[in-house]
Scaffold this motif. Structure first.
Motif, PDB file in Angstrom:
ATOM      1  N   LEU A 141      52.862  43.589  36.350  1.00  0.00           N
ATOM      2  CA  LEU A 141      52.627  44.583  37.231  1.00  0.00           C
ATOM      3  C   LEU A 141      51.318  44.450  38.077  1.00  0.00           C
ATOM      4  CD1 LEU A 141      53.305  47.610  34.758  1.00  0.00           C
ATOM      5  CD2 LEU A 141      54.966  46.750  36.348  1.00  0.00           C
ATOM      6  N   GLY A 142      50.366  43.584  37.732  1.00  0.00           N
ATOM      7  CA  GLY A 142      49.342  43.219  38.339  1.00  0.00           C
ATOM      8  C   GLY A 142      49.534  42.519  39.830  1.00  0.00           C
ATOM      9  N   PRO A 143      50.302  41.404  39.763  1.00  0.00           N
ATOM     10  CA  PRO A 143      50.652  40.857  40.903  1.00  0.00           C
ATOM     11  C   PRO A 143      51.335  41.369  41.772  1.00  0.00           C
ATOM     12  CG  PRO A 143      50.563  39.167  39.082  1.00  0.00           C
ATOM     13  CD  PRO A 143      50.443  40.656  38.536  1.00  0.00           C
ATOM     14  N   SER A 191      50.731  49.021  29.901  1.00  0.00           N
ATOM     15  CA  SER A 191      50.120  48.167  30.627  1.00  0.00           C
ATOM     16  C   SER A 191      49.947  48.556  32.147  1.00  0.00           C
ATOM     17  CB  SER A 191      50.704  46.612  30.662  1.00  0.00           C
ATOM     18  OG  SER A 191      51.768  46.795  31.649  1.00  0.00           O
ATOM     19  N   ALA A 192      50.510  49.385  32.685  1.00  0.00           N
ATOM     20  CA  ALA A 192      50.224  49.875  34.137  1.00  0.00           C
ATOM     21  C   ALA A 192      48.888  50.680  34.211  1.00  0.00           C
ATOM     22  CB  ALA A 192      51.535  50.800  34.354  1.00  0.00           C
ATOM     23  N   GLY A 193      48.689  51.398  33.207  1.00  0.00           N
ATOM     24  CA  GLY A 193      47.289  52.318  33.301  1.00  0.00           C
ATOM     25  C   GLY A 193      46.138  51.292  33.391  1.00  0.00           C
ATOM     26  N   MET A 194      46.017  50.348  32.519  1.00  0.00           N
ATOM     27  CA  MET A 194      45.109  49.519  32.388  1.00  0.00           C
ATOM     28  C   MET A 194      44.921  48.603  33.437  1.00  0.00           C
ATOM     29  SD  MET A 194      44.333  48.456  28.412  1.00  0.00           S
ATOM     30  CE  MET A 194      42.646  47.958  28.895  1.00  0.00           C
ATOM     31  N   VAL A 195      46.031  47.792  33.883  1.00  0.00           N
ATOM     32  CA  VAL A 195      45.817  46.697  35.092  1.00  0.00           C
ATOM     33  C   VAL A 195      45.670  47.460  36.247  1.00  0.00           C
ATOM     34  CG1 VAL A 195      48.263  46.494  34.982  1.00  0.00           C
ATOM     35  CG2 VAL A 195      46.836  44.660  35.783  1.00  0.00           C
ATOM     36  N   LEU A 196      46.484  48.699  36.429  1.00  0.00           N
ATOM     37  CA  LEU A 196      46.169  49.128  37.719  1.00  0.00           C
ATOM     38  C   LEU A 196      45.167  50.122  38.182  1.00  0.00           C
ATOM     39  CD1 LEU A 196      49.984  49.914  38.360  1.00  0.00           C
ATOM     40  CD2 LEU A 196      48.904  47.944  39.122  1.00  0.00           C
ATOM     41  N   ALA A 197      44.574  50.568  36.998  1.00  0.00           N
ATOM     42  CA  ALA A 197      43.268  51.302  37.072  1.00  0.00           C
ATOM     43  C   ALA A 197      42.066  50.427  37.561  1.00  0.00           C
ATOM     44  CB  ALA A 197      42.874  51.725  35.717  1.00  0.00           C
ATOM     45  N   GLY A 224      56.647  39.255  49.991  1.00  0.00           N
ATOM     46  CA  GLY A 224      56.960  39.551  48.822  1.00  0.00           C
ATOM     47  C   GLY A 224      56.014  39.264  47.614  1.00  0.00           C
ATOM     48  N   VAL A 225      56.559  39.345  46.344  1.00  0.00           N
ATOM     49  CA  VAL A 225      55.893  39.132  45.219  1.00  0.00           C
ATOM     50  C   VAL A 225      55.326  37.433  44.942  1.00  0.00           C
ATOM     51  CG1 VAL A 225      56.732  40.983  44.030  1.00  0.00           C
ATOM     52  CG2 VAL A 225      57.707  38.981  43.761  1.00  0.00           C
ATOM     53  N   GLY A 226      56.151  36.659  45.717  1.00  0.00           N
ATOM     54  CA  GLY A 226      55.696  35.217  45.427  1.00  0.00           C
ATOM     55  C   GLY A 226      54.194  35.029  45.606  1.00  0.00           C
ATOM     56  N   PRO A 227      53.628  35.239  46.824  1.00  0.00           N
ATOM     57  CA  PRO A 227      52.305  35.008  47.037  1.00  0.00           C
ATOM     58  C   PRO A 227      51.427  35.636  46.227  1.00  0.00           C
ATOM     59  CG  PRO A 227      53.580  35.513  49.087  1.00  0.00           C
ATOM     60  CD  PRO A 227      54.417  35.602  48.082  1.00  0.00           C
ATOM     61  N   ALA A 228      51.877  36.779  45.552  1.00  0.00           N
ATOM     62  CA  ALA A 228      50.940  37.574  44.731  1.00  0.00           C
ATOM     63  C   ALA A 228      50.666  36.835  43.545  1.00  0.00           C
ATOM     64  CB  ALA A 228      51.569  38.827  44.532  1.00  0.00           C
ATOM     65  N   PHE A 229      52.045  36.283  42.782  1.00  0.00           N
ATOM     66  CA  PHE A 229      51.814  35.598  41.645  1.00  0.00           C
ATOM     67  C   PHE A 229      51.255  34.218  41.897  1.00  0.00           C
ATOM     68  CE2 PHE A 229      55.196  38.438  40.162  1.00  0.00           C
ATOM     69  CZ  PHE A 229      55.013  38.639  39.089  1.00  0.00           C
ATOM     70  N   LYS A 230      51.338  33.731  43.102  1.00  0.00           N
ATOM     71  CA  LYS A 230      50.815  32.300  43.373  1.00  0.00           C
ATOM     72  C   LYS A 230      49.068  32.505  43.355  1.00  0.00           C
ATOM     73  CE  LYS A 230      50.146  29.004  47.030  1.00  0.00           C
ATOM     74  NZ  LYS A 230      50.388  28.470  48.413  1.00  0.00           N
ATOM     75  N   GLY A 288      43.304  41.862  43.942  1.00  0.00           N
ATOM     76  CA  GLY A 288      42.928  42.736  42.698  1.00  0.00           C
ATOM     77  C   GLY A 288      43.732  42.871  41.658  1.00  0.00           C
ATOM     78  N   GLY A 289      45.004  43.089  41.843  1.00  0.00           N
ATOM     79  CA  GLY A 289      46.141  43.345  40.969  1.00  0.00           C
ATOM     80  C   GLY A 289      46.161  41.764  40.166  1.00  0.00           C
ATOM     81  N   ALA A 290      46.197  40.826  40.804  1.00  0.00           N
ATOM     82  CA  ALA A 290      46.307  39.527  40.106  1.00  0.00           C
ATOM     83  C   ALA A 290      45.085  39.189  39.242  1.00  0.00           C
ATOM     84  CB  ALA A 290      46.623  38.290  41.109  1.00  0.00           C
ATOM     85  N   ALA A 291      44.018  39.549  39.808  1.00  0.00           N
ATOM     86  CA  ALA A 291      42.642  39.243  38.977  1.00  0.00           C
ATOM     87  C   ALA A 291      42.593  40.190  37.799  1.00  0.00           C
ATOM     88  CB  ALA A 291      41.531  39.604  39.716  1.00  0.00           C
ATOM     89  N   SER A 292      42.885  41.618  38.108  1.00  0.00           N
ATOM     90  CA  SER A 292      43.200  42.426  36.813  1.00  0.00           C
ATOM     91  C   SER A 292      44.064  42.028  35.805  1.00  0.00           C
ATOM     92  CB  SER A 292      43.468  43.881  37.432  1.00  0.00           C
ATOM     93  OG  SER A 292      43.600  44.830  36.191  1.00  0.00           O
ATOM     94  N   ALA A 293      45.293  41.440  36.220  1.00  0.00           N
ATOM     95  CA  ALA A 293      46.157  41.150  35.085  1.00  0.00           C
ATOM     96  C   ALA A 293      45.718  39.926  34.398  1.00  0.00           C
ATOM     97  CB  ALA A 293      47.347  40.506  35.984  1.00  0.00           C
ATOM     98  N   LEU A 294      45.008  38.862  35.050  1.00  0.00           N
ATOM     99  CA  LEU A 294      44.631  37.843  34.153  1.00  0.00           C
ATOM    100  C   LEU A 294      43.402  38.217  32.968  1.00  0.00           C
ATOM    101  CD1 LEU A 294      44.548  34.988  36.873  1.00  0.00           C
ATOM    102  CD2 LEU A 294      45.921  35.196  35.080  1.00  0.00           C
ATOM    103  N   ILE A 295      42.479  39.267  33.484  1.00  0.00           N
ATOM    104  CA  ILE A 295      41.515  39.700  32.769  1.00  0.00           C
ATOM    105  C   ILE A 295      42.036  40.452  31.510  1.00  0.00           C
ATOM    106  CG2 ILE A 295      39.501  41.413  32.291  1.00  0.00           C
ATOM    107  CD1 ILE A 295      38.966  40.873  35.648  1.00  0.00           C
TER     108      ILE A 295
END
Length: 422
Positions: free
Chosen positions: A71-73, A119-125, A204-210, A346-353
């Motif tokens: 969800l983050g990326p 997980s949506a609540g934590m990663v997206l907040a 799309g989401v490809g660059p987000a996951f990258k 920001g979503g990718a960073a939050s996801a990894l944290i």
């Protein structure tokens, strides 16, 4: 404050919105800590071992790990608000599935799905706060998330104990479902989108996951993620093992255990308040170093006493209070620094944290039960291992003296980024 140059301006009624984000973040400690007083009853009702019941915590964290990495990326490409609404709705559905589980295996499967949606609540907040705020202003908001994150564990075991007394452990999941529906309605009616279409990842989401791979290639970001991840071994060893230690070893009732847990959790609240008030003056990296250092000292003292003279209820409460105070300093500091370093994704960073938190915490939770619940030594040992490894990663990889992720006073710039890891 001025809008972040890459993102939309914060809403005028920012206090109410931050409170909503904090409550979304609180779903996870509620979904874990409300169950703690019910672990013994769950084991009896499902005819499962203590370790098997503790796997319900690990199953939820596994779902959180998977959900955040997805969800983050994705939110960097699609926006945050819609995913928050769907996550809250599905969390309610899967909570009801947990309530009707007839054995430990079914409960664990439902908990994984509950964790993915929760997980949506934590990663997206975290991502939303990173969208709107920077520097000390971001630290204040992340500290609010941390304070609510601390209040939730204080309330959750007490609330869980009351619900169990009035009904059963199954009613805990019904309450979680109702709370999630309320939060879904609040997001739908009161949360603006923090990442407008023009500022999302293209293609799309490809660059987000990258972006996740690129972030992990930056030594400081990797160091802070590992520091946070190892510190959460200590946190989840305490969350998972404390109910057995306080109730079985010290013979506390469910209510007495809940109050004891609440006392130690106040340490998180105090630490978070210090970050909110001292971030601009003392610096986030100094506060983070202080937090990890206190955690090492307190957990080491707890382990030494455990294997020598033996802890008492009083010494355990003191040491655990200091460890939770250390986490109160650590959590908002890492969140702010990590989101600042990865602010363009920001979503990718939050996801990894968050993923590191769930992975390492999920590993620690069942280990406490596997090594026995008739002593506090397994919990004490895991806590010192977690904090010691966190300190090693902080010093050797993150290198806090370089002040990565902190705004230079009087400017809108951070410390120069380190070269990628090869």
């Amino acid at each position: 404050m001025e809008a972040h140059p890459l993102h939309a301006a914060p809403p005028r009624r920012g206090g109410a919105v931050i409170l909503l984000l904090a409550l979304l973040t609180a779903i996870t400690p509620l979904a874990t800590d409300m169950l703690l007083p019910g672990f013994p009853d769950m084991a009896d009702d499902l005819h499962a071992s203590d370790s098997s019941v503790q796997l319900a915590l690990t199953a939820y964290l596994l779902g959180m790990l998977i959900g955040q990495l997805l969800l983050g990326p994705v939110s960097d490409s699609t926006g945050r608000r819609r995913l928050l609404i769907w996550g809250s709705a599905l969390f309610a559905v899967f909570s009801l599935l947990c309530a009707f589980a007839t054995n430990a295996e079914l409960l664990d499967a439902a908990r994984v799905l509950q964790g993915v949606s929760g997980s949506a609540g934590m990663v997206l907040a975290r991502a939303v706060v990173g969208d709107w705020y920077r520097g000390a202003e971001a630290a204040k908001r992340f500290s609010i998330l941390s304070v609510i994150f601390a209040v939730a564990p204080i309330i959750a075991p007490v609330l869980g104990g009351l619900i169990i007394r009035a009904s059963s452990w199954r009613a805990l999941f019904v309450v979680l479902a109702v709370l999630s529906v309320i939060l879904m309605a609040a997001v739908a009616t009161g949360l603006p989108e923090s990442l407008p279409p023009g500022q999302r990842h293209k293609g799309g989401v490809g660059p987000a996951f990258k972006a996740m791979k690129e972030l992990l290639g930056q030594r400081p970001f990797l160091g802070y993620v590992l520091t946070f991840s190892f510190a959460n071994i200590a946190l989840f060893a305490y969350i998972s093992g404390s109910s057995f230690v306080f109730q079985d070893i010290y013979d506390l009732s469910e209510t007495e255990y809940s109050l004891s847990f609440a006392l130690t959790a106040i340490g998180v609240l105090i630490g978070g308040a210090m970050v909110a008030n001292l971030a601009a003056k003392a610096g986030l990296n100094r506060l983070l170093t202080l937090g990890v250092g206190v955690g090492v000292i307190a957990s080491a003292a707890h382990a030494v006493v455990a294997v020598s003279a033996g802890n008492t209820l009083a010494t355990s409460l003191i040491f655990m209070f200091l460890c939770m105070f250390a986490m109160g300093l650590t959590i908002p500091s890492v969140m702010t620094i990590g989101q600042e370093i990865g602010r363009r994704s920001g979503g990718a960073a939050s996801a990894l944290i968050g993923a590191g938190q769930c992975l390492f915490g999920g590993i620690a939770a069942p280990v406490v039960g596997a090594f026995g619940t008739d002593s506090d030594k397994p919990m004490a040992t895991l806590m010192i291992i977690g904090f010691a490894a966190a300190l090693l990663c902080l010093v050797a990889i993150a290198r806090p003296w370089q002040r990565q992720g902190e705004l230079t006073p009087g400017t809108d710039e951070t410390a120069p980024a380190a070269a990628p890891v090869h």
